[in-house]
Design a protein around this motif. Structure first.
Motif, PDB file in Angstrom:
ATOM      1  N   GLY A  58      20.356 -25.854 -23.303  1.00  0.00           N
ATOM      2  CA  GLY A  58      21.073 -25.992 -22.042  1.00  0.00           C
ATOM      3  C   GLY A  58      20.371 -26.828 -21.000  1.00  0.00           C
ATOM      4  O   GLY A  58      20.881 -26.998 -19.881  1.00  0.00           O
ATOM      5  N   ASN A  59      19.205 -27.380 -21.326  1.00  0.00           N
ATOM      6  CA  ASN A  59      18.444 -28.194 -20.383  1.00  0.00           C
ATOM      7  C   ASN A  59      18.189 -29.589 -20.948  1.00  0.00           C
ATOM      8  O   ASN A  59      18.263 -29.807 -22.158  1.00  0.00           O
ATOM      9  CB  ASN A  59      17.105 -27.526 -20.059  1.00  0.00           C
ATOM     10  N   ARG A 103      16.896 -46.421 -14.749  1.00  0.00           N
ATOM     11  CA  ARG A 103      15.839 -45.440 -14.970  1.00  0.00           C
ATOM     12  C   ARG A 103      15.933 -44.816 -16.361  1.00  0.00           C
ATOM     13  O   ARG A 103      17.015 -44.550 -16.860  1.00  0.00           O
ATOM     14  CB  ARG A 103      15.934 -44.339 -13.909  1.00  0.00           C
ATOM     15  N   GLU A 104      14.763 -44.598 -16.951  1.00  0.00           N
ATOM     16  CA  GLU A 104      14.637 -43.826 -18.190  1.00  0.00           C
ATOM     17  C   GLU A 104      13.736 -42.628 -17.908  1.00  0.00           C
ATOM     18  O   GLU A 104      12.590 -42.801 -17.488  1.00  0.00           O
ATOM     19  CB  GLU A 104      14.009 -44.665 -19.304  1.00  0.00           C
ATOM     20  N   GLU A 105      14.262 -41.435 -18.123  1.00  0.00           N
ATOM     21  CA  GLU A 105      13.485 -40.224 -17.904  1.00  0.00           C
ATOM     22  C   GLU A 105      13.141 -39.588 -19.249  1.00  0.00           C
ATOM     23  O   GLU A 105      13.866 -39.759 -20.226  1.00  0.00           O
ATOM     24  CB  GLU A 105      14.274 -39.218 -17.068  1.00  0.00           C
ATOM     25  N   SER A 106      12.064 -38.812 -19.270  1.00  0.00           N
ATOM     26  CA  SER A 106      11.673 -38.102 -20.489  1.00  0.00           C
ATOM     27  C   SER A 106      11.419 -36.637 -20.132  1.00  0.00           C
ATOM     28  O   SER A 106      10.586 -36.337 -19.277  1.00  0.00           O
ATOM     29  CB  SER A 106      10.416 -38.731 -21.092  1.00  0.00           C
ATOM     30  N   TRP A 107      12.155 -35.730 -20.806  1.00  0.00           N
ATOM     31  CA  TRP A 107      12.096 -34.310 -20.490  1.00  0.00           C
ATOM     32  C   TRP A 107      11.743 -33.493 -21.731  1.00  0.00           C
ATOM     33  O   TRP A 107      11.950 -33.942 -22.861  1.00  0.00           O
ATOM     34  CB  TRP A 107      13.443 -33.823 -19.957  1.00  0.00           C
ATOM     35  N   LYS A 108      11.270 -32.280 -21.485  1.00  0.00           N
ATOM     36  CA  LYS A 108      11.006 -31.348 -22.578  1.00  0.00           C
ATOM     37  C   LYS A 108      11.611 -30.003 -22.197  1.00  0.00           C
ATOM     38  O   LYS A 108      11.236 -29.398 -21.188  1.00  0.00           O
ATOM     39  CB  LYS A 108       9.504 -31.198 -22.830  1.00  0.00           C
ATOM     40  N   ASP A 134       5.784 -22.098 -18.276  1.00  0.00           N
ATOM     41  CA  ASP A 134       6.553 -21.147 -17.474  1.00  0.00           C
ATOM     42  C   ASP A 134       7.941 -21.661 -17.113  1.00  0.00           C
ATOM     43  O   ASP A 134       8.881 -20.882 -16.984  1.00  0.00           O
ATOM     44  CB  ASP A 134       5.791 -20.809 -16.184  1.00  0.00           C
ATOM     45  N   ALA A 135       8.080 -22.967 -16.936  1.00  0.00           N
ATOM     46  CA  ALA A 135       9.377 -23.537 -16.551  1.00  0.00           C
ATOM     47  C   ALA A 135      10.289 -23.679 -17.759  1.00  0.00           C
ATOM     48  O   ALA A 135       9.833 -23.727 -18.909  1.00  0.00           O
ATOM     49  CB  ALA A 135       9.172 -24.894 -15.889  1.00  0.00           C
ATOM     50  N   SER A 136      11.598 -23.750 -17.512  1.00  0.00           N
ATOM     51  CA  SER A 136      12.560 -23.902 -18.604  1.00  0.00           C
ATOM     52  C   SER A 136      12.693 -25.354 -19.044  1.00  0.00           C
ATOM     53  O   SER A 136      13.095 -25.634 -20.168  1.00  0.00           O
ATOM     54  CB  SER A 136      13.928 -23.366 -18.170  1.00  0.00           C
ATOM     55  N   VAL A 137      12.363 -26.272 -18.148  1.00  0.00           N
ATOM     56  CA  VAL A 137      12.396 -27.695 -18.486  1.00  0.00           C
ATOM     57  C   VAL A 137      11.343 -28.409 -17.638  1.00  0.00           C
ATOM     58  O   VAL A 137      11.160 -28.094 -16.461  1.00  0.00           O
ATOM     59  CB  VAL A 137      13.794 -28.304 -18.243  1.00  0.00           C
ATOM     60  N   VAL A 138      10.612 -29.335 -18.254  1.00  0.00           N
ATOM     61  CA  VAL A 138       9.534 -30.041 -17.558  1.00  0.00           C
ATOM     62  C   VAL A 138       9.592 -31.530 -17.878  1.00  0.00           C
ATOM     63  O   VAL A 138      10.095 -31.938 -18.924  1.00  0.00           O
ATOM     64  CB  VAL A 138       8.147 -29.489 -17.954  1.00  0.00           C
ATOM     65  N   ASP A 152       4.987 -31.753 -16.913  1.00  0.00           N
ATOM     66  CA  ASP A 152       5.219 -31.800 -15.461  1.00  0.00           C
ATOM     67  C   ASP A 152       4.055 -32.340 -14.661  1.00  0.00           C
ATOM     68  O   ASP A 152       4.155 -32.439 -13.435  1.00  0.00           O
ATOM     69  CB  ASP A 152       5.615 -30.427 -14.905  1.00  0.00           C
ATOM     70  N   LYS A 153       2.944 -32.663 -15.285  1.00  0.00           N
ATOM     71  CA  LYS A 153       1.788 -33.175 -14.552  1.00  0.00           C
ATOM     72  C   LYS A 153       1.690 -34.683 -14.718  1.00  0.00           C
ATOM     73  O   LYS A 153       1.597 -35.190 -15.836  1.00  0.00           O
ATOM     74  CB  LYS A 153       0.506 -32.502 -15.030  1.00  0.00           C
TER      75      LYS A 153
END
Length: 231
Positions: free
Chosen positions: A91-92, A107-112, A142-146, A170-171
């Motif tokens: 869902g993320n 823009r190109e984003e990269s998520w996990k 801890d987060a659901s998506v970073v 996220d860093k």
């Protein structure tokens, strides 16, 4: 026999649709926007959003599984222009997500996306100072998506890359920069690290120079002749 066959078909169709609490039939006859008996969205969905309070409307299409977006989703302007291609898991957002304007890609984003049932993840962390080294780490997220991976920003009119950032869970990672180290002979050498110029600690000054600095310490700068004959 024909009527019996038709009746059987109708019974099968009705039985198939009875598992859905709500749905619509698409232009191609496919079943869209299905909601099951537990109120969870399932299968292919098409969403239309009208403009509201100055925000432009849009349309998007993709797949739901147990009420959560999954796989590839595409978003369009109400004029039909592609605005985004996003990938989802749990869902993320997950993986590469790309965004556009009418002029082109911006823009190109990269998520996990993190599995809420298993918030521990194994990641490969590159050594910022040595491209040949990669470390394996198992950590709790801890987060659901970073943010995770490379983010690129483009000039949509030319397609030129404007800025690039790298994230690890996220860093934001600082890129390795060139260091100039001055050796004992006064020659610069390159090494990885932060961008700076470093004088070696073990460099020994000639005795004459040390003696001169000692005698003239605390005095104003002494003028010296440069060999010119004019005034």
């Amino acid at each position: 026999m024909k009527w019996i066959a038709l009746l059987i078909c109708l019974i099968c169709v009705n039985t198939g649709f009875s598992q859905w609490k709500n749905y619509i039939i698409g232009a191609k006859g496919d079943t869209l926007n299905r909601v099951d008996q537990t109120d969870l969205k399932q299968g292919k969905w098409f969403v239309h959003v009208d403009p509201l309070r100055g925000e432009p409307g849009y349309e998007e299409e993709g797949v739901y599984k147990d009420g959560k977006k999954t796989g590839t989703w595409r978003r369009y302007s109400l004029m039909g222009d592609l605005l985004a291609v996003e990938n989802y898991r749990f869902g993320n957002k997950n993986g590469t997500c790309t965004y556009f304007t009418v002029a082109g890609m911006v823009r190109e984003e990269s998520w996990k996306s993190i599995d809420p049932q298993n918030p521990y993840d194994t990641i490969q962390v590159p050594d910022l100072h040595d491209d040949t080294k990669v470390y394996t780490r198992v950590i709790k997220v801890d987060a659901s998506v970073v943010k995770h991976g490379t983010w690129n920003y483009y000039d949509p009119s030319s397609g030129a890359l404007i800025k690039s950032e790298t994230y690890v869970l996220d860093k934001l990672q600082e890129p390795a920069k060139k260091v100039t180290v001055i050796d004992a002979g006064g020659n610069p050498t390159a090494a990885s690290g932060t961008d700076s110029t470093v004088a070696p600690a073990n460099k020994v000054k000639p005795a004459a120079v040390a003696d001169y600095e000692k005698k003239n310490s605390g005095k104003k700068k002494i003028r010296v002749r440069d060999g010119s004959t004019g005034y």
